[in-house]
Design a protein around this motif. Sequence first.
Motif, PDB file in Angstrom:
ATOM      1  N   LYS A 123       0.838  -1.205   0.000  1.00  0.00           N
ATOM      2  CA  LYS A 123       0.000   0.000   0.000  1.00  0.00           C
ATOM      3  C   LYS A 123       0.874   1.257   0.000  1.00  0.00           C
ATOM      4  O   LYS A 123       0.664   2.175  -0.793  1.00  0.00           O
ATOM      5  CB  LYS A 123      -0.900  -0.024   1.235  1.00  0.00           C
ATOM      6  CG  LYS A 123      -1.752   1.203   1.423  1.00  0.00           C
ATOM      7  CD  LYS A 123      -2.571   1.058   2.711  1.00  0.00           C
ATOM      8  CE  LYS A 123      -3.297   2.310   3.080  1.00  0.00           C
ATOM      9  NZ  LYS A 123      -4.079   2.152   4.318  1.00  0.00           N
ATOM     10  N   ILE A 160       1.116   4.156  -3.023  1.00  0.00           N
ATOM     11  CA  ILE A 160       0.849   5.577  -2.755  1.00  0.00           C
ATOM     12  C   ILE A 160       2.071   6.414  -3.148  1.00  0.00           C
ATOM     13  O   ILE A 160       1.945   7.456  -3.788  1.00  0.00           O
ATOM     14  CB  ILE A 160       0.467   5.792  -1.273  1.00  0.00           C
ATOM     15  CG1 ILE A 160      -0.919   5.186  -1.014  1.00  0.00           C
ATOM     16  CG2 ILE A 160       0.484   7.274  -0.912  1.00  0.00           C
ATOM     17  CD1 ILE A 160      -1.328   5.148   0.447  1.00  0.00           C
ATOM     18  N   THR A 193       2.250   6.678  -6.932  1.00  0.00           N
ATOM     19  CA  THR A 193       1.168   7.521  -7.434  1.00  0.00           C
ATOM     20  C   THR A 193       1.483   8.992  -7.229  1.00  0.00           C
ATOM     21  O   THR A 193       1.227   9.822  -8.096  1.00  0.00           O
ATOM     22  CB  THR A 193      -0.163   7.156  -6.737  1.00  0.00           C
ATOM     23  OG1 THR A 193      -0.413   5.754  -6.931  1.00  0.00           O
ATOM     24  CG2 THR A 193      -1.314   7.952  -7.305  1.00  0.00           C
ATOM     25  N   CYS A 233      -5.466   3.247  -6.148  1.00  0.00           N
ATOM     26  CA  CYS A 233      -5.801   4.055  -4.970  1.00  0.00           C
ATOM     27  C   CYS A 233      -7.301   4.315  -4.909  1.00  0.00           C
ATOM     28  O   CYS A 233      -7.910   4.243  -3.834  1.00  0.00           O
ATOM     29  CB  CYS A 233      -5.033   5.376  -4.976  1.00  0.00           C
ATOM     30  SG  CYS A 233      -3.270   5.190  -4.678  1.00  0.00           S
ATOM     31  N   LEU A 282      -7.774   4.482  -1.058  1.00  0.00           N
ATOM     32  CA  LEU A 282      -6.581   4.839  -0.294  1.00  0.00           C
ATOM     33  C   LEU A 282      -6.496   6.352  -0.146  1.00  0.00           C
ATOM     34  O   LEU A 282      -6.916   7.094  -1.030  1.00  0.00           O
ATOM     35  CB  LEU A 282      -5.321   4.318  -0.994  1.00  0.00           C
ATOM     36  CG  LEU A 282      -5.253   2.815  -1.234  1.00  0.00           C
ATOM     37  CD1 LEU A 282      -3.921   2.443  -1.872  1.00  0.00           C
ATOM     38  CD2 LEU A 282      -5.461   2.033   0.043  1.00  0.00           C
ATOM     39  N   LYS A 296      -4.087   9.823   1.617  1.00  0.00           N
ATOM     40  CA  LYS A 296      -2.826  10.343   2.140  1.00  0.00           C
ATOM     41  C   LYS A 296      -3.218  11.495   3.052  1.00  0.00           C
ATOM     42  O   LYS A 296      -3.866  12.445   2.609  1.00  0.00           O
ATOM     43  CB  LYS A 296      -1.933  10.826   0.988  1.00  0.00           C
ATOM     44  CG  LYS A 296      -0.630  11.445   1.417  1.00  0.00           C
ATOM     45  CD  LYS A 296       0.364  10.382   1.829  1.00  0.00           C
ATOM     46  CE  LYS A 296       1.709  11.033   2.101  1.00  0.00           C
ATOM     47  NZ  LYS A 296       2.682  10.129   2.589  1.00  0.00           N
TER      48      LYS A 296
END
Length: 152
Positions: A46, A50, A53, A69, A74, A76
């Motif tokens: 994961k 991230i 990305t 994501c 997902l 941030k």
Amino acid sequence: MNETKETLKKILKDLNCKTSWEVRAQTLEGAVKDYDLNDPKYQSLKDKIIELTLHDKVSSVKEAGLKICQINKLTKNQKPISLTKKNIKYQSKDFNKIFSRIKKDKEMEGFNLEDFKKQFILVAPEMYDVMQFEKGEKFDLWIKNIYGSLRK
């Protein structure tokens, strides 16, 4: 269980491949979809997705990561992940510096595209990979133009 660990190691290795945007993109588009990235046992996967990305220099890798994501919801810092303005993080002075170094190291009198590309991939593999994607079919012409603009 052991097969899963080995498979996960291979996926992470492919996602960490700095010299082939195609390997990173294909891994994101293929192998990763079978994992529930909200499961704590896949935290390292994961985190890597991230990171790619948000920070990869190749837009197709970023876009493949964004799809994953979005599917896995997902975030941030508790915010949905989105793509920022495209930035390959290289400037013309970076190319001139690398090209001049290759010209000097190889003591090139005349320009030989194939020899130059072989040295370029050795000296700056990540830059080579990013620019090969960015320039596509015009990659060789781009190299010739920058080489031709170097000081004699």
